[in-house]
Design a protein around this motif. Structure first.
Motif, PDB file in Angstrom:
ATOM      1  N   TRP A  35       0.859  -1.175   0.000  1.00 22.33           N
ATOM      2  CA  TRP A  35       0.000   0.000   0.000  1.00 22.33           C
ATOM      3  C   TRP A  35       0.893   1.222   0.000  1.00 22.33           C
ATOM      4  CZ3 TRP A  35      -2.256   2.001   5.132  1.00 22.33           C
ATOM      5  CH2 TRP A  35      -3.126   3.074   4.897  1.00 22.33           C
ATOM      6  N   ASN A  36       0.746   2.114  -0.996  1.00 26.38           N
ATOM      7  CA  ASN A  36       1.568   3.302  -1.090  1.00 26.38           C
ATOM      8  C   ASN A  36       0.983   4.381  -0.193  1.00 26.38           C
ATOM      9  OD1 ASN A  36       2.574   5.910  -2.027  1.00 26.38           O
ATOM     10  ND2 ASN A  36       3.484   4.776  -3.727  1.00 26.38           N
ATOM     11  N   LEU A  37       1.599   4.583   0.967  1.00 30.82           N
ATOM     12  CA  LEU A  37       1.059   5.536   1.932  1.00 30.82           C
ATOM     13  C   LEU A  37       1.112   6.958   1.395  1.00 30.82           C
ATOM     14  CD1 LEU A  37      -0.098   5.954   4.772  1.00 30.82           C
ATOM     15  CD2 LEU A  37       2.232   6.348   5.560  1.00 30.82           C
ATOM     16  N   GLY A  38       2.172   7.281   0.627  1.00 31.61           N
ATOM     17  CA  GLY A  38       2.267   8.627   0.054  1.00 31.61           C
ATOM     18  C   GLY A  38       1.084   8.935  -0.837  1.00 31.61           C
ATOM     19  N   ARG A  39       0.707   7.998  -1.690  1.00 34.88           N
ATOM     20  CA  ARG A  39      -0.462   8.207  -2.556  1.00 34.88           C
ATOM     21  C   ARG A  39      -1.741   8.277  -1.731  1.00 34.88           C
ATOM     22  NH1 ARG A  39       1.630   4.315  -6.661  1.00 34.88           N
ATOM     23  NH2 ARG A  39      -0.007   2.863  -6.035  1.00 34.88           N
ATOM     24  N   ARG A  40      -1.807   7.471  -0.677  1.00 35.26           N
ATOM     25  CA  ARG A  40      -2.998   7.480   0.177  1.00 35.26           C
ATOM     26  C   ARG A  40      -3.165   8.836   0.860  1.00 35.26           C
ATOM     27  NH1 ARG A  40      -6.153   3.732   3.059  1.00 35.26           N
ATOM     28  NH2 ARG A  40      -7.784   4.923   4.096  1.00 35.26           N
ATOM     29  N   ARG A  41      -2.077   9.396   1.363  1.00 32.00           N
ATOM     30  CA  ARG A  41      -2.155  10.695   2.036  1.00 32.00           C
ATOM     31  C   ARG A  41      -2.553  11.791   1.055  1.00 32.00           C
ATOM     32  NH1 ARG A  41       3.066  12.137   5.017  1.00 32.00           N
ATOM     33  NH2 ARG A  41       1.706  13.537   6.174  1.00 32.00           N
ATOM     34  N   LEU A  42      -1.987  11.739  -0.161  1.00 35.20           N
ATOM     35  CA  LEU A  42      -2.362  12.719  -1.192  1.00 35.20           C
ATOM     36  C   LEU A  42      -3.831  12.558  -1.556  1.00 35.20           C
ATOM     37  CD1 LEU A  42      -1.687  14.868  -3.333  1.00 35.20           C
ATOM     38  CD2 LEU A  42      -0.949  13.001  -4.839  1.00 35.20           C
ATOM     39  N   GLY A  43      -4.276  11.310  -1.760  1.00 38.30           N
ATOM     40  CA  GLY A  43      -5.674  11.075  -2.112  1.00 38.30           C
ATOM     41  C   GLY A  43      -6.630  11.549  -1.031  1.00 38.30           C
ATOM     42  N   ASP A  44      -6.277  11.307   0.230  1.00 40.16           N
ATOM     43  CA  ASP A  44      -7.116  11.773   1.342  1.00 40.16           C
ATOM     44  C   ASP A  44      -7.269  13.291   1.307  1.00 40.16           C
ATOM     45  OD1 ASP A  44      -7.541   9.256   2.349  1.00 40.16           O
ATOM     46  OD2 ASP A  44      -6.032   9.394   3.932  1.00 40.16           O
ATOM     47  N   ARG A  45      -6.144  13.966   1.053  1.00 39.06           N
ATOM     48  CA  ARG A  45      -6.171  15.441   1.032  1.00 39.06           C
ATOM     49  C   ARG A  45      -7.005  15.958  -0.128  1.00 39.06           C
ATOM     50  NH1 ARG A  45      -6.842  19.781   3.315  1.00 39.06           N
ATOM     51  NH2 ARG A  45      -5.296  21.458   3.240  1.00 39.06           N
ATOM     52  N   ALA A  98       1.106  24.647  -1.912  1.00 41.67           N
ATOM     53  CA  ALA A  98       2.461  24.107  -1.732  1.00 41.67           C
ATOM     54  C   ALA A  98       2.422  22.836  -0.898  1.00 41.67           C
ATOM     55  CB  ALA A  98       3.363  25.144  -1.078  1.00 41.67           C
ATOM     56  N   GLU A  99       1.557  22.802   0.108  1.00 44.89           N
ATOM     57  CA  GLU A  99       1.428  21.603   0.954  1.00 44.89           C
ATOM     58  C   GLU A  99       0.988  20.405   0.125  1.00 44.89           C
ATOM     59  OE1 GLU A  99      -1.919  19.571   3.599  1.00 44.89           O
ATOM     60  OE2 GLU A  99      -1.915  21.761   3.640  1.00 44.89           O
ATOM     61  N   VAL A 100       0.010  20.613  -0.761  1.00 47.21           N
ATOM     62  CA  VAL A 100      -0.469  19.517  -1.609  1.00 47.21           C
ATOM     63  C   VAL A 100       0.618  19.100  -2.593  1.00 47.21           C
ATOM     64  CG1 VAL A 100      -2.208  18.807  -3.289  1.00 47.21           C
ATOM     65  CG2 VAL A 100      -2.865  20.240  -1.348  1.00 47.21           C
ATOM     66  N   ALA A 101       1.357  20.073  -3.127  1.00 46.83           N
ATOM     67  CA  ALA A 101       2.464  19.757  -4.039  1.00 46.83           C
ATOM     68  C   ALA A 101       3.526  18.916  -3.328  1.00 46.83           C
ATOM     69  CB  ALA A 101       3.080  21.039  -4.596  1.00 46.83           C
ATOM     70  N   GLU A 102       3.773  19.209  -2.053  1.00 45.19           N
ATOM     71  CA  GLU A 102       4.734  18.418  -1.280  1.00 45.19           C
ATOM     72  C   GLU A 102       4.231  16.994  -1.069  1.00 45.19           C
ATOM     73  OE1 GLU A 102       5.579  20.422   2.343  1.00 45.19           O
ATOM     74  OE2 GLU A 102       6.508  22.167   1.370  1.00 45.19           O
ATOM     75  N   LEU A 105     -10.075  23.712  -9.631  1.00 45.90           N
ATOM     76  CA  LEU A 105     -11.504  23.396  -9.588  1.00 45.90           C
ATOM     77  C   LEU A 105     -12.065  23.585  -8.188  1.00 45.90           C
ATOM     78  CD1 LEU A 105     -14.066  22.155 -10.964  1.00 45.90           C
ATOM     79  CD2 LEU A 105     -13.192  19.914 -10.217  1.00 45.90           C
ATOM     80  N   TYR A 106     -11.271  23.209  -7.174  1.00 45.70           N
ATOM     81  CA  TYR A 106     -11.742  23.270  -5.794  1.00 45.70           C
ATOM     82  C   TYR A 106     -11.583  24.659  -5.170  1.00 45.70           C
ATOM     83  CZ  TYR A 106     -11.259  18.185  -6.382  1.00 45.70           C
ATOM     84  OH  TYR A 106     -11.333  16.890  -6.855  1.00 45.70           O
ATOM     85  N   GLY A 107     -11.087  25.606  -5.965  1.00 45.85           N
ATOM     86  CA  GLY A 107     -10.957  26.986  -5.475  1.00 45.85           C
ATOM     87  C   GLY A 107      -9.869  27.165  -4.432  1.00 45.85           C
ATOM     88  N   VAL A 108      -8.837  26.321  -4.487  1.00 48.43           N
ATOM     89  CA  VAL A 108      -7.725  26.433  -3.535  1.00 48.43           C
ATOM     90  C   VAL A 108      -6.739  27.470  -4.081  1.00 48.43           C
ATOM     91  CG1 VAL A 108      -5.852  25.231  -2.350  1.00 48.43           C
ATOM     92  CG2 VAL A 108      -8.002  24.035  -2.850  1.00 48.43           C
ATOM     93  N   SER A 109      -6.806  28.681  -3.545  1.00 48.21           N
ATOM     94  CA  SER A 109      -5.949  29.767  -4.028  1.00 48.21           C
ATOM     95  C   SER A 109      -4.816  30.108  -3.069  1.00 48.21           C
ATOM     96  CB  SER A 109      -6.799  31.028  -4.284  1.00 48.21           C
ATOM     97  OG  SER A 109      -7.475  31.408  -3.090  1.00 48.21           O
ATOM     98  N   ASP A 110      -4.934  29.672  -1.816  1.00 46.72           N
ATOM     99  CA  ASP A 110      -3.888  29.957  -0.840  1.00 46.72           C
ATOM    100  C   ASP A 110      -2.598  29.244  -1.249  1.00 46.72           C
ATOM    101  OD1 ASP A 110      -3.320  30.908   2.147  1.00 46.72           O
ATOM    102  OD2 ASP A 110      -2.463  28.899   1.900  1.00 46.72           O
ATOM    103  N   GLN A 111      -1.510  30.013  -1.401  1.00 41.99           N
ATOM    104  CA  GLN A 111      -0.265  29.449  -1.911  1.00 41.99           C
ATOM    105  C   GLN A 111       0.358  28.436  -0.945  1.00 41.99           C
ATOM    106  OE1 GLN A 111       0.903  29.805  -5.082  1.00 41.99           O
ATOM    107  NE2 GLN A 111      -1.100  30.807  -5.262  1.00 41.99           N
ATOM    108  N   ASP A 112       0.221  28.670   0.347  1.00 40.38           N
ATOM    109  CA  ASP A 112       0.753  27.710   1.315  1.00 40.38           C
ATOM    110  C   ASP A 112       0.020  26.375   1.219  1.00 40.38           C
ATOM    111  OD1 ASP A 112       2.601  29.524   2.243  1.00 40.38           O
ATOM    112  OD2 ASP A 112       1.383  30.178   3.944  1.00 40.38           O
ATOM    113  N   GLU A 113      -1.286  26.447   1.034  1.00 35.94           N
ATOM    114  CA  GLU A 113      -2.079  25.223   0.932  1.00 35.94           C
ATOM    115  C   GLU A 113      -1.749  24.469  -0.362  1.00 35.94           C
ATOM    116  OE1 GLU A 113      -6.547  23.998   2.329  1.00 35.94           O
ATOM    117  OE2 GLU A 113      -6.307  25.881   1.238  1.00 35.94           O
TER     118      GLU A 113
END
Length: 288
Positions: free
Chosen positions: A5-15, A72-76, A62-70
């Motif tokens: 189970w790829n935990l990294g993909r799971r965490r990204l998918g959850d987010r 960047a967090e998803v990109a990480e 699409l989800y209207g996420v404009s905050d750059q910190d947020e």
């Protein structure tokens, strides 16, 4: 790592699922935005499928996420999902599911562990670990056992050497575990010394459950609760002969969290535990 189970993909998918629901967008709209099927979006959100960075960015738009910190967090999270885990070199000799468990430990900020059979792997002295692993894998060559021991050593370093990111690690171990003479008296004295060092690490709380306490609610077996913050999630892990069991439903996690609180209340406190380890080391020292 096939089958892990790829935990990294799971965490990204959850987010991504969390952000989609926050925005009020449907999975169908997400599928249209990245020009994929609805089933693909479902597999991305459950961590079963990888996803391209450009598709991640399109979903954030699409989800209207404009905050750059947020953003960047998803990109990480996306970057982390692409990396090989530290344990990849050990993959050929790992028991099924152990890579997934190591990933869960890496992501955790809080671990609550109860053990009634062995000293927890993360606290094992190499000599103790070698004896336990050789007994569990009697047909394995010496080189494989040595690699398994090194995996446990590296795993402990990953957990306890995190710089500014402190892991809160709470461990309850049955007294009977420390009275089992794994490797003989000398090996057990070294193991007890290692437990002293383990308990002195920042963030670690070690408690012994005295045999004299008699019956308690967790006698049926050991378990671990692993909690991460980003995204916030708790998982109960149970290791048994039939395979690895992961529980994630809030009601299931809450049941084990309550059980762990009771264990901590009944077990010897940290200072009393240090005294118990000292007494046990003296007892072993007088054995013939």
């Amino acid at each position: 790592m096939a089958g892990e189970w790829n935990l990294g993909r799971r965490r990204l998918g959850d987010r991504l699922r969390e952000l989609r629901k926050r925005s009020g967008r449907s999975a169908e709209e997400a599928a249209q935005a990245i020009e994929h099927s609805l089933s693909t979006v479902s597999r991305i959100e459950t961590g079963k499928n990888p996803v391209r960075l450009r598709d991640v960015m399109a979903l954030l738009d699409l989800y209207g996420v404009s905050d750059q910190d947020e953003r960047a967090e998803v990109a990480e999270l996306h970057e982390a999902a692409q990396r090989e885990p530290w344990w990849s070199e050990f993959d050929p000799i790992l028991d099924p599911g152990m890579g997934t468990y190591a990933d869960l430990e890496d992501a955790a900020t809080d671990i609550q562990l109860y053990e009634n059979i062995f000293v927890p792997g993360m606290a094992q002295h190499p000599e103790y670990a070698r004896e336990v692993l050789a007994a569990a894998h009697p047909d394995a060559p010496t080189e494989e056992i040595a690699l398994r021991v090194r995996f446990r050593e590296d795993r402990r370093k990953q957990l306890l050497t995190r710089g500014d990111r402190v892991l809160r690690l709470r461990v309850v171990v049955e007294e009977s575990v420390l009275r089992r003479p794994v490797g003989g008296p000398d090996a057990m004295r070294r193991q007890i010394d290692q437990l002293h060092d383990f308990a002195d690490h920042r963030g670690v709380t070690l408690q012994i459950m005295p045999t004299a306490r008699g019956a308690h609610a967790a006698l049926r077996g050991g378990f671990t609760i692993l909690t991460s913050r980003a995204p916030a999630k708790s998982t109960v892990y149970i290791d048994c002969s039939a395979g690895n069991l992961y529980l994630e439903k809030p009601a299931e996690v809450a049941q084990f969290a309550e059980l762990y609180d009771r264990l901590q209340a009944e077990a010897a406190g940290p200072q009393e535990t240090h005294g118990f380890l000292d007494r046990l080391a003296r007892e072993i020292g007088h054995e013939k």
